[in-house]
Design a protein around this motif. Sequence first.
Motif, PDB file in Angstrom:
ATOM      1  N   TRP A   1      -0.841  18.658   2.466  1.00  0.00           N
ATOM      2  CA  TRP A   1      -1.194  17.276   2.123  1.00  0.00           C
ATOM      3  C   TRP A   1      -1.408  17.095   0.624  1.00  0.00           C
ATOM      4  O   TRP A   1      -1.001  16.076   0.049  1.00  0.00           O
ATOM      5  CB  TRP A   1      -2.453  16.829   2.879  1.00  0.00           C
ATOM      6  CG  TRP A   1      -2.980  15.560   2.288  1.00  0.00           C
ATOM      7  CD1 TRP A   1      -2.483  14.301   2.490  1.00  0.00           C
ATOM      8  CD2 TRP A   1      -4.032  15.435   1.336  1.00  0.00           C
ATOM      9  NE1 TRP A   1      -3.165  13.395   1.723  1.00  0.00           N
ATOM     10  CE2 TRP A   1      -4.137  14.067   1.011  1.00  0.00           C
ATOM     11  CE3 TRP A   1      -4.917  16.341   0.736  1.00  0.00           C
ATOM     12  CZ2 TRP A   1      -5.086  13.591   0.106  1.00  0.00           C
ATOM     13  CZ3 TRP A   1      -5.854  15.860  -0.164  1.00  0.00           C
ATOM     14  CH2 TRP A   1      -5.930  14.507  -0.469  1.00  0.00           C
ATOM     15  N   ASN A   2      -2.064  18.031  -0.044  1.00  0.00           N
ATOM     16  CA  ASN A   2      -2.368  17.867  -1.470  1.00  0.00           C
ATOM     17  C   ASN A   2      -1.110  17.610  -2.293  1.00  0.00           C
ATOM     18  O   ASN A   2      -1.125  16.823  -3.242  1.00  0.00           O
ATOM     19  CB  ASN A   2      -3.101  19.104  -1.998  1.00  0.00           C
ATOM     20  CG  ASN A   2      -4.440  19.307  -1.327  1.00  0.00           C
ATOM     21  OD1 ASN A   2      -4.481  19.746  -0.172  1.00  0.00           O
ATOM     22  ND2 ASN A   2      -5.527  18.991  -2.008  1.00  0.00           N
ATOM     23  N   GLU A   3       0.001  18.258  -1.930  1.00  0.00           N
ATOM     24  CA  GLU A   3       1.259  18.050  -2.656  1.00  0.00           C
ATOM     25  C   GLU A   3       1.838  16.671  -2.356  1.00  0.00           C
ATOM     26  O   GLU A   3       2.377  16.003  -3.254  1.00  0.00           O
ATOM     27  CB  GLU A   3       2.247  19.157  -2.281  1.00  0.00           C
ATOM     28  CG  GLU A   3       1.795  20.543  -2.746  1.00  0.00           C
ATOM     29  CD  GLU A   3       2.687  21.668  -2.229  1.00  0.00           C
ATOM     30  OE1 GLU A   3       3.643  21.375  -1.480  1.00  0.00           O
ATOM     31  OE2 GLU A   3       2.421  22.836  -2.572  1.00  0.00           O
ATOM     32  N   ALA A   4       1.727  16.233  -1.118  1.00  0.00           N
ATOM     33  CA  ALA A   4       2.176  14.886  -0.772  1.00  0.00           C
ATOM     34  C   ALA A   4       1.349  13.837  -1.512  1.00  0.00           C
ATOM     35  O   ALA A   4       1.872  12.815  -1.975  1.00  0.00           O
ATOM     36  CB  ALA A   4       2.060  14.671   0.739  1.00  0.00           C
ATOM     37  N   ASP A   5       0.068  14.114  -1.657  1.00  0.00           N
ATOM     38  CA  ASP A   5      -0.827  13.167  -2.324  1.00  0.00           C
ATOM     39  C   ASP A   5      -0.457  12.978  -3.794  1.00  0.00           C
ATOM     40  O   ASP A   5      -0.545  11.863  -4.331  1.00  0.00           O
ATOM     41  CB  ASP A   5      -2.275  13.656  -2.202  1.00  0.00           C
ATOM     42  CG  ASP A   5      -3.283  12.644  -2.721  1.00  0.00           C
ATOM     43  OD1 ASP A   5      -3.306  11.523  -2.200  1.00  0.00           O
ATOM     44  OD2 ASP A   5      -4.029  12.990  -3.659  1.00  0.00           O
ATOM     45  N   LEU A   6      -0.043  14.039  -4.449  1.00  0.00           N
ATOM     46  CA  LEU A   6       0.361  13.928  -5.856  1.00  0.00           C
ATOM     47  C   LEU A   6       1.527  12.961  -6.021  1.00  0.00           C
ATOM     48  O   LEU A   6       1.554  12.145  -6.947  1.00  0.00           O
ATOM     49  CB  LEU A   6       0.723  15.306  -6.409  1.00  0.00           C
ATOM     50  CG  LEU A   6      -0.426  16.286  -6.641  1.00  0.00           C
ATOM     51  CD1 LEU A   6       0.119  17.648  -7.067  1.00  0.00           C
ATOM     52  CD2 LEU A   6      -1.385  15.753  -7.710  1.00  0.00           C
ATOM     53  N   LEU A   7       2.495  13.026  -5.102  1.00  0.00           N
ATOM     54  CA  LEU A   7       3.638  12.123  -5.176  1.00  0.00           C
ATOM     55  C   LEU A   7       3.215  10.684  -4.886  1.00  0.00           C
ATOM     56  O   LEU A   7       3.685   9.744  -5.556  1.00  0.00           O
ATOM     57  CB  LEU A   7       4.720  12.561  -4.191  1.00  0.00           C
ATOM     58  CG  LEU A   7       5.976  11.674  -4.158  1.00  0.00           C
ATOM     59  CD1 LEU A   7       6.642  11.634  -5.537  1.00  0.00           C
ATOM     60  CD2 LEU A   7       6.967  12.173  -3.102  1.00  0.00           C
ATOM     61  N   ALA A   8       2.333  10.494  -3.919  1.00  0.00           N
ATOM     62  CA  ALA A   8       1.856   9.141  -3.617  1.00  0.00           C
ATOM     63  C   ALA A   8       1.165   8.517  -4.830  1.00  0.00           C
ATOM     64  O   ALA A   8       1.416   7.354  -5.178  1.00  0.00           O
ATOM     65  CB  ALA A   8       0.904   9.181  -2.423  1.00  0.00           C
TER      66      ALA A   8
ATOM     67  N   VAL B   1       2.268   5.131  -7.123  1.00  0.00           N
ATOM     68  CA  VAL B   1       1.361   4.010  -7.403  1.00  0.00           C
ATOM     69  C   VAL B   1       1.290   3.743  -8.904  1.00  0.00           C
ATOM     70  O   VAL B   1       1.295   2.591  -9.355  1.00  0.00           O
ATOM     71  CB  VAL B   1      -0.040   4.298  -6.825  1.00  0.00           C
ATOM     72  CG1 VAL B   1      -1.041   3.248  -7.286  1.00  0.00           C
ATOM     73  CG2 VAL B   1       0.015   4.339  -5.299  1.00  0.00           C
ATOM     74  N   ASP B   2       1.237   4.801  -9.702  1.00  0.00           N
ATOM     75  CA  ASP B   2       1.213   4.650 -11.161  1.00  0.00           C
ATOM     76  C   ASP B   2       2.465   3.931 -11.666  1.00  0.00           C
ATOM     77  O   ASP B   2       2.422   3.210 -12.672  1.00  0.00           O
ATOM     78  CB  ASP B   2       1.112   6.023 -11.838  1.00  0.00           C
ATOM     79  CG  ASP B   2      -0.245   6.675 -11.643  1.00  0.00           C
ATOM     80  OD1 ASP B   2      -1.207   5.947 -11.329  1.00  0.00           O
ATOM     81  OD2 ASP B   2      -0.341   7.906 -11.802  1.00  0.00           O
ATOM     82  N   GLU B   3       3.576   4.116 -10.960  1.00  0.00           N
ATOM     83  CA  GLU B   3       4.848   3.521 -11.383  1.00  0.00           C
ATOM     84  C   GLU B   3       5.058   2.119 -10.835  1.00  0.00           C
ATOM     85  O   GLU B   3       6.017   1.435 -11.220  1.00  0.00           O
ATOM     86  CB  GLU B   3       6.001   4.425 -10.922  1.00  0.00           C
ATOM     87  CG  GLU B   3       6.003   5.802 -11.588  1.00  0.00           C
ATOM     88  CD  GLU B   3       6.977   6.772 -10.932  1.00  0.00           C
ATOM     89  OE1 GLU B   3       7.536   6.411  -9.864  1.00  0.00           O
ATOM     90  OE2 GLU B   3       7.177   7.881 -11.473  1.00  0.00           O
ATOM     91  N   ASP B   4       4.174   1.657  -9.950  1.00  0.00           N
ATOM     92  CA  ASP B   4       4.339   0.350  -9.307  1.00  0.00           C
ATOM     93  C   ASP B   4       3.059  -0.467  -9.445  1.00  0.00           C
ATOM     94  O   ASP B   4       2.106  -0.269  -8.687  1.00  0.00           O
ATOM     95  CB  ASP B   4       4.687   0.535  -7.829  1.00  0.00           C
ATOM     96  CG  ASP B   4       5.041  -0.770  -7.143  1.00  0.00           C
ATOM     97  OD1 ASP B   4       4.781  -1.841  -7.719  1.00  0.00           O
ATOM     98  OD2 ASP B   4       5.576  -0.718  -6.019  1.00  0.00           O
ATOM     99  N   PRO B   5       3.000  -1.402 -10.402  1.00  0.00           N
ATOM    100  CA  PRO B   5       1.781  -2.179 -10.634  1.00  0.00           C
ATOM    101  C   PRO B   5       1.391  -3.085  -9.468  1.00  0.00           C
ATOM    102  O   PRO B   5       0.249  -3.564  -9.402  1.00  0.00           O
ATOM    103  CB  PRO B   5       2.125  -3.003 -11.877  1.00  0.00           C
ATOM    104  CG  PRO B   5       3.614  -3.050 -11.914  1.00  0.00           C
ATOM    105  CD  PRO B   5       4.072  -1.756 -11.347  1.00  0.00           C
TER     106      PRO B   5
ATOM    107  N   LEU C   1       0.835  -1.193   0.000  1.00  0.00           N
ATOM    108  CA  LEU C   1       0.000   0.000   0.000  1.00  0.00           C
ATOM    109  C   LEU C   1       0.875   1.250   0.000  1.00  0.00           C
ATOM    110  O   LEU C   1       1.895   1.306   0.694  1.00  0.00           O
ATOM    111  CB  LEU C   1      -0.902   0.025   1.232  1.00  0.00           C
ATOM    112  CG  LEU C   1      -1.854  -1.163   1.410  1.00  0.00           C
ATOM    113  CD1 LEU C   1      -2.571  -1.054   2.750  1.00  0.00           C
ATOM    114  CD2 LEU C   1      -2.856  -1.239   0.272  1.00  0.00           C
ATOM    115  N   ILE C   2       0.468   2.237  -0.791  1.00  0.00           N
ATOM    116  CA  ILE C   2       1.117   3.549  -0.785  1.00  0.00           C
ATOM    117  C   ILE C   2       0.064   4.583  -0.431  1.00  0.00           C
ATOM    118  O   ILE C   2      -0.951   4.710  -1.120  1.00  0.00           O
ATOM    119  CB  ILE C   2       1.759   3.877  -2.144  1.00  0.00           C
ATOM    120  CG1 ILE C   2       2.853   2.849  -2.475  1.00  0.00           C
ATOM    121  CG2 ILE C   2       2.343   5.290  -2.132  1.00  0.00           C
ATOM    122  CD1 ILE C   2       3.502   3.060  -3.831  1.00  0.00           C
ATOM    123  N   ALA C   3       0.301   5.300   0.662  1.00  0.00           N
ATOM    124  CA  ALA C   3      -0.696   6.231   1.187  1.00  0.00           C
ATOM    125  C   ALA C   3      -0.140   7.646   1.249  1.00  0.00           C
ATOM    126  O   ALA C   3       1.071   7.860   1.324  1.00  0.00           O
ATOM    127  CB  ALA C   3      -1.130   5.798   2.588  1.00  0.00           C
TER     128      ALA C   3
END
Length: 333
Positions: free
Chosen positions: A121-128, A132-136, A68-70
Amino acid sequence: MSAANVKSALETGLYIRTPLIKSAPLSKLTGKDVYIKLDCLQPSGSFKDRGMANLCQTLQSTKGTQKLIASSGGNAGLAVATVAPKKGMTVSVVVPESTKPNVIERLKALGAEVTVHGKIWNEADLLARQRVDEDPQAEYVSPYDNQLLWTGHSTLVDEVMEDLPQVGAVIVGVGGGGLMCGVLEGLERHGQTSSKVIACETEGAASFCKSWLKSPPALIRLDTISSIATSLGALEVTQVAIDRSLKHQENGGTVQAAICTDKEAVEACLQFSSDHRIMVEPACGAGLAALYSERLRKQTLEGVEGPIVVEICGGSGVNLSLLNMWKKDLGIE
């Protein structure tokens, strides 16, 4: 969350059934029967264990998820880092720079991989989301915007209704709207359609209240977060919180916005700790201020018939040093 999932989640200790107790100090102050639902006693320190229990259990049983990536301002990260390892899952959490150091240390102690990124938080969320997009193999975990979370949070209403025959009002703090969605879901499930829901935020993080006070209610996005209640720090709430609030009113209930100052939130935290010997953070203090603040109390009690339940959502971003610092900085006597 199905009945089987609820039983399984409780039996495996993914979250706990928390006490609902009558508050003698708040009942005396308001002249009403006031009950406090102590979700601050969840293993991670906040109500968010409920939603994370449902999310982790469901993702693993339906998808076999192990990673999980949160993104989180603190409490959601602590909840997933507390719950997921019990299911054998690994956890990575991206937090903003506003996250308190003691929360980051707790995340690491729970075995989570922690990345600090962005001012809010919104900026942290973009990185999360990018990770996830990079890790299937990974699944994204939102701190508030997921039906699985809302249904998990709704179990607090199930427990309340086991102890009380009816609810006149429920007081909740609102950040991204996940708790609000869960409470409204639970009230609808139990036919409590005439109840009043009081949504509480601080002035510098009032994304739900400002949206709700528009005529007609419509989602707005804040320019910035300017409150010490960083756990409420979502620039925009989920649209579902607005939609479910409108539906609750259509069904005969009431949803009321209550905006307090940072000072009122901290004053409520201090008074609550004196009255009940429990420390909570300002995000929870926003809900308590709806009763402790004389200014807000006059508004929130209007039209309430029946018991009032205050969701003590908890929060781990608090300790004695922080409470004393906030007290000094805000000029509280």
